[in-house]
Write an enzyme that holds these catalytic residues in place. Structure first.
Site, short mmCIF file in Angstrom:
data_model
loop_
_atom_site.label_atom_id
_atom_site.label_comp_id
_atom_site.label_asym_id
_atom_site.label_seq_id
_atom_site.Cartn_x
_atom_site.Cartn_y
_atom_site.Cartn_z
N ASP A 10 -17.75 -11.66 63.59
CA ASP A 10 -16.86 -12.55 64.61
C ASP A 10 -16.96 -13.84 64.58
O ASP A 10 -17.84 -14.28 65.79
CB ASP A 10 -17.37 -11.62 66.02
CG ASP A 10 -16.70 -10.35 66.31
OD1 ASP A 10 -16.11 -9.65 64.38
OD2 ASP A 10 -16.76 -9.70 66.71
N ASP A 48 -12.60 -10.40 65.14
CA ASP A 48 -11.75 -9.68 66.69
C ASP A 48 -10.31 -9.72 66.95
O ASP A 48 -10.23 -10.90 66.32
CB ASP A 48 -12.69 -10.63 68.15
CG ASP A 48 -13.44 -9.59 68.99
OD1 ASP A 48 -13.38 -8.55 68.67
OD2 ASP A 48 -13.17 -9.95 70.83
N HIS A 50 -7.69 -8.79 69.25
CA HIS A 50 -6.97 -8.06 69.87
C HIS A 50 -5.17 -8.49 69.94
O HIS A 50 -4.81 -9.10 70.59
CB HIS A 50 -7.73 -8.46 71.47
CG HIS A 50 -9.10 -8.39 71.84
ND1 HIS A 50 -9.71 -6.43 71.17
CD2 HIS A 50 -10.04 -9.02 71.65
CE1 HIS A 50 -11.23 -7.36 71.46
NE2 HIS A 50 -11.56 -8.44 71.16
N HIS A 54 -4.85 -6.89 76.40
CA HIS A 54 -6.01 -5.81 75.86
C HIS A 54 -6.74 -5.69 77.27
O HIS A 54 -6.94 -6.42 77.73
CB HIS A 54 -6.76 -6.51 74.68
CG HIS A 54 -7.85 -5.85 74.27
ND1 HIS A 54 -8.97 -5.29 74.61
CD2 HIS A 54 -7.28 -4.45 73.10
CE1 HIS A 54 -9.27 -4.55 73.73
NE2 HIS A 54 -8.67 -3.84 73.29
N HIS A 83 -8.87 -13.50 74.85
CA HIS A 83 -9.92 -14.16 73.30
C HIS A 83 -9.47 -13.00 72.14
O HIS A 83 -8.57 -12.02 72.69
CB HIS A 83 -11.27 -14.23 73.46
CG HIS A 83 -11.60 -12.90 73.81
ND1 HIS A 83 -11.95 -11.48 74.45
CD2 HIS A 83 -12.13 -11.58 72.59
CE1 HIS A 83 -12.10 -10.50 74.54
NE2 HIS A 83 -12.48 -10.88 73.33
N LYS A 108 -11.32 -5.50 64.14
CA LYS A 108 -11.44 -4.24 65.38
C LYS A 108 -11.49 -4.46 66.79
O LYS A 108 -10.65 -6.33 67.36
CB LYS A 108 -13.34 -4.22 65.39
CG LYS A 108 -13.85 -5.04 64.98
CD LYS A 108 -15.65 -5.53 65.33
CE LYS A 108 -16.48 -6.38 65.78
NZ LYS A 108 -15.77 -6.99 67.44
N CYS A 153 -21.38 -8.56 69.97
CA CYS A 153 -21.00 -7.34 68.63
C CYS A 153 -21.70 -7.18 67.26
O CYS A 153 -21.94 -6.53 66.29
CB CYS A 153 -19.39 -8.30 68.14
SG CYS A 153 -18.38 -7.66 69.38
C1 VGL Z 1 -17.38 -10.20 71.42
C2 VGL Z 1 -16.94 -10.28 73.24
C3 VGL Z 1 -16.13 -9.87 73.54
C4 VGL Z 1 -18.39 -10.45 70.03
C5 VGL Z 1 -16.53 -9.74 71.06
O1 VGL Z 1 -18.03 -10.75 69.27
O2 VGL Z 1 -19.54 -10.25 70.14
N1 VGL Z 1 -18.20 -10.29 72.72
N2 VGL Z 1 -14.81 -9.48 72.33
ZN ZN Z 2 -13.03 -9.22 71.89
#
Ligand code: VGL
Ligand code: ZN
Length: 199
Positions: A10, A48, A50, A54, A83, A108, A153
């Site tokens: 990410d 990431d 979404h 979401h 996000h 994901k 993550c």
């Molecule tokens: C993440 C919170 C929500 C991450 C992703 O990449 O750590 N954290 N979505």
């Molecule tokens: Zn996320």
């Protein structure tokens, strides 16, 4: 014979300063991640990803603020600012991330009703993303994790990789943390207990 893969988690605009879920210093890891990636013949990126609305977004839960927790049918879930919306600038990789030889990008969190911190399983800890099977079928035995965020993550990806039987290490200098309510300390303790090597 150890066969290693680098998992770059990410490294996206929304997790960097100026982004919608900015991780302090998130952009600072990019040069180091690029340098590490040059040493790995095999690299997988995660993204990431979404849909609008979401269920992990606080905006979908009236009266609940970002960075607080609720209980979802699959268990506890931290609520986040909106996000990494599919196809948005925020979901795009940092512009300086330079890993042209990455072999797979795994997205994901694309199911509206469930979040996915881990690159391997969604937040019910049951629904696979397919990455475990992919890596095993290709004969990888070791997963090295870098990226964002250390305590979400990266943490869940490393733990799931270990649960699936991979040797796992995390290069901490190439991560940055969100750091909510002791999450960094919890992550370190969990890694120690599970035999995940922090480098
Ligand atoms: C993440 C919170 C929500 C991450 C992703 O990449 O750590 N954290 N979505
Ligand atoms: Zn996320």
């Amino acid at each position: 014979m150890v066969k290693g893969v680098l998992l770059v988690v990410d490294v996206q605009n929304d997790f960097c300063p100026g982004g919608r879920l900015a991780v302090a210093g998130g952009d600072e890891i990019v040069p180091l991640v690029n340098k590490i990636a040059r040493k790995y013949p095999h690299v997988v990126l995660t993204q990431d990803w979404h849909p609008v609305g979401h269920s992990s977004f606080a905006t979908q839960h009236r009266g609940h603020d970002p960075f607080t927790q609720i209980t979802m049918p699959y268990g506890p879930q931290t609520l986040w600012p909106d996000h990494c919306i599919i196809d948005s600038e925020g979901a795009t990789f940092h512009k300086d991330l330079d890993i042209p030889h990455a072999e797979l990008i795994i997205r994901k969190g694309f199911r509206k009703a469930i979040d996915s911190y881990s690159a391997f399983f969604e937040n019910d800890h049951k629904t696979p993303t397919g990455l475990g099977g992919y890596l095993k079928e290709r004969g990888f035995t070791k997963v090295t994790c870098v990226g964002l965020a250390f305590d979400y993550c990266v943490r869940f990806s490393a733990e799931d990789a270990r649960k699936l039987g991979f040797e796992v290490d995390v290069i901490e200098a190439a991560t940055r943390a969100i750091d909510l309510e002791g999450s960094v300390g919890d992550t370190r303790m969990s890694f120690r207990e599970r035999g995940i090597v922090l480098k």
